[in-house]
Write an enzyme that holds these catalytic residues in place. Structure first.
Site, mmCIF file in Angstrom:
data_model
loop_
_atom_site.group_PDB
_atom_site.id
_atom_site.type_symbol
_atom_site.label_atom_id
_atom_site.label_comp_id
_atom_site.label_asym_id
_atom_site.label_seq_id
_atom_site.Cartn_x
_atom_site.Cartn_y
_atom_site.Cartn_z
ATOM 1 N N ARG A 38 -36.783 -36.663 2.945
ATOM 2 C CA ARG A 38 -35.487 -36.984 3.685
ATOM 3 C C ARG A 38 -34.801 -35.600 3.877
ATOM 4 O O ARG A 38 -34.377 -34.636 2.983
ATOM 5 C CB ARG A 38 -34.660 -37.944 3.331
ATOM 6 C CG ARG A 38 -35.336 -39.547 3.509
ATOM 7 C CD ARG A 38 -35.447 -39.921 4.805
ATOM 8 N NE ARG A 38 -35.840 -41.421 4.926
ATOM 9 C CZ ARG A 38 -37.167 -41.604 5.109
ATOM 10 N NH1 ARG A 38 -38.112 -40.623 5.159
ATOM 11 N NH2 ARG A 38 -37.732 -43.024 5.170
ATOM 12 N N GLU A 49 -31.855 -35.594 12.354
ATOM 13 C CA GLU A 49 -33.187 -35.969 13.493
ATOM 14 C C GLU A 49 -32.553 -37.388 14.338
ATOM 15 O O GLU A 49 -32.034 -38.261 13.650
ATOM 16 C CB GLU A 49 -34.433 -36.162 12.856
ATOM 17 C CG GLU A 49 -34.488 -37.537 11.714
ATOM 18 C CD GLU A 49 -35.670 -37.433 10.699
ATOM 19 O OE1 GLU A 49 -36.031 -36.485 10.425
ATOM 20 O OE2 GLU A 49 -36.255 -38.618 10.734
ATOM 21 N N HIS A 92 -41.164 -35.720 11.918
ATOM 22 C CA HIS A 92 -41.150 -36.638 11.116
ATOM 23 C C HIS A 92 -42.221 -37.486 11.412
ATOM 24 O O HIS A 92 -42.273 -38.911 11.861
ATOM 25 C CB HIS A 92 -39.911 -37.574 11.304
ATOM 26 C CG HIS A 92 -39.668 -38.633 10.118
ATOM 27 N ND1 HIS A 92 -38.334 -38.948 9.763
ATOM 28 C CD2 HIS A 92 -40.415 -38.984 9.366
ATOM 29 C CE1 HIS A 92 -38.298 -39.806 8.692
ATOM 30 N NE2 HIS A 92 -39.777 -39.969 8.453
#
Ligand SMILES: NC(=O)c1ccc[n+]([C@@H]2O[C@H](COP(=O)([O-])OP(=O)(O)OC[C@H]3O[C@@H](n4cnc5c(N)ncnc54)[C@H](O)[C@@H]3O)[C@@H](O)[C@H]2O)c1
Ligand SMILES: O=C(O)CC[C@@H](O)C(=O)O
Length: 402
Positions: A232, A260, A283
């Protein structure tokens, strides 16, 4: 059972849910206010999400009993708000870990050979063997893992296959476990930073890990080492990383960013994306067909088990310890009213019940109830209970060890 799926989800999973009688509402683009409104309209029993944020107003909008995170990390769900209301939160541990380890290795190899820059120049019609002939190679180098959970463990055989040595820090990694995994255990993340040529972070985002990889960590890293983060973005102090990339030649491979977007397509203007020493992906760690099929199958298993038994696999928000101090063990004849009698006496003594179970012996003539209590009932109360109810065979009080 009504299931609202507010994120992209495999067709096989949708069909399997319908096959065992779930009413499925598939709305992959819902988020924020539109998701609150849909929960109010549909009144789902189960909410399934991937990156979509699950917030407190969503729990107040309808009768949700279970939230399934169709993935590993559940930091995007307000777990505390769910726990307060007795709503289960479950995830799908280990089902996408191979996919993420594959991407992490893709980033490591890409950084070492500067594959993306090779491709860009070739597409621009330029041959530049001179510049791109410089690479260190992975064989004999040291991979440092921060976090040896499901994904961290998948990194190890892949590193060994490339002839790399693996060192690691993980909060519960014992020397014995490290030896079994064939890796060297380090006492702290900084020890890993000092000794590794490539570092890969595989931690869950929690209040303790937020910002854990910062200036001190990057200062301890070897000049020009590679830094991979597929966990993360919030675990890393991004400003400190950018400084290390500019001043110490650190190359970074990132799949995740604190800034993001949650949508599939959106603008992304984070300054880190323009750093020449960054190879960044969108991601996509979990986004292989294999991983998404496995995640869908696990999501289906969780909901099916809940529908058929009332029990929920992979719950992440049950109390690890309750305030119970004693267990009352009641051996009794399996007849109506015995437990009600015991519970009535406990209530009259104003003692709070925590966990409770009742197991029945073959033939259903006798049973044992174990009732965890927040304080000890008096001996007098227990004696009275036994005298008052002939179906109680025996009562025992055990003190719980802290
Ligand atoms: N890029 C992607 O698409 C993608 C896909 C899957 C998972 N992830 C992220 O990767 C993370 C790791 O996934 P995993 O499957 O290995 O999970 P995991 O639960 O198996 O491992 C989590 C690791 O974090 C550590 N950890 C948890 N809380 C901690 C704390 N307070 N202090 C120190 N360490 C702590 C655990 O000890 C463990 O080593 C996930 O939480 C998720 O955020 C990203
Ligand atoms: O669903 C995704 O695409 C990302 C999932 C990933 O971050 C996870 O924590 O499992």
């Amino acid at each position: 059972m009504r299931v609202l799926i507010a994120d992209k989800f495999e067709r096989s999973g949708l069909e399997a849910l319908q096959a065992f009688g779930c009413e499925v509402i598939y709305q992959p683009d819902l988020k924020d206010d539109s998701l609150v409104a849909e929960i109010r309209r549909v009144r789902p029993d189960v909410l399934v999400v991937r990156s979509t944020r699950v917030t407190e107003p969503m729990f107040d909008a309808g009768p949700i009993k279970l939230v399934v995170r169709a993935g590993a990390g559940y930091n995007t769900i307000d777990v505390a708000a769910a726990s307060k209301r007795g709503i289960y939160v479950s995830n799908c541990p280990g089902k996408n870990s191979i996919a993420v380890a594959e991407l992490a290795f893709g980033l490591i190899l890409a950084l070492d050979r500067r594959i993306a820059d090779n491709v860009i120049e070739l597409r621009q019609g330029r041959w530049n063997k001179k510049e791109f002939s410089k690479a260190r190679g992975l064989y004999g180098r040291t991979l440092g893992l921060i976090g040896v959970g499901q994904i961290g463990q998948e990194m190890i055989p892949r590193a060994h296959a490339f002839g790399m040595k693996v060192i690691a820090w993980s909060r519960s990694l014992t020397p014995e476990r490290a030896a079994t995994l064939g890796i060297a255990r380090k006492d702290s993340p900084l020890d890993v930073a000092r000794e590794a040529d490539v570092i890969s972070v595989h931690l869950a985002l929690t209040p303790e890990t937020r910002g854990m990889i910062g200036a001190e960590f990057f200062a301890a890293m070897r000049e020009g080492a590679y830094f991979i983060n597929t966990s993360r973005g919030e675990i890393v102090d991004q400003a400190a990383l950018i400084k290390a990339m500019r001043e110490r030649g650190i190359r970074a491979g990132l799949d995740v960013y604190a800034s993001e977007p949650t949508a599939g397509t959106d603008d992304f203007n984070d300054e880190i994306a323009r750093e020449p020493n960054l190879y960044g992906t969108h991601h996509i760690g979990a986004s292989t067909d294999q991983a998404q099929e496995a995640i869908a199958a696990e999501t289906v298993r969780i909901i099916k088990t809940f529908k058929e038994t009332g029990k929920v696999p992979n719950v992440v928000n049950l109390a690890e310890r309750t305030p119970a101090t004693h267990t009352l063990v009641v051996r009794h004849r399996d007849r109506p009213g015995v437990l009600a009698h015991v519970l009535g006496a406990i209530r009259a003594a104003e003692i709070n019940v925590q966990e409770m179970e009742n197991i029945v012996f073959a033939g259903a003539q006798a049973a044992i109830a174990r009732i965890n209590l927040e304080s000890a009932p008096s001996r007098e109360m227990l004696d009275r209970l036994q005298v008052e109810n002939p179906d109680i065979i025996e009562l025992d009080l055990l003190e719980l060890k802290s």
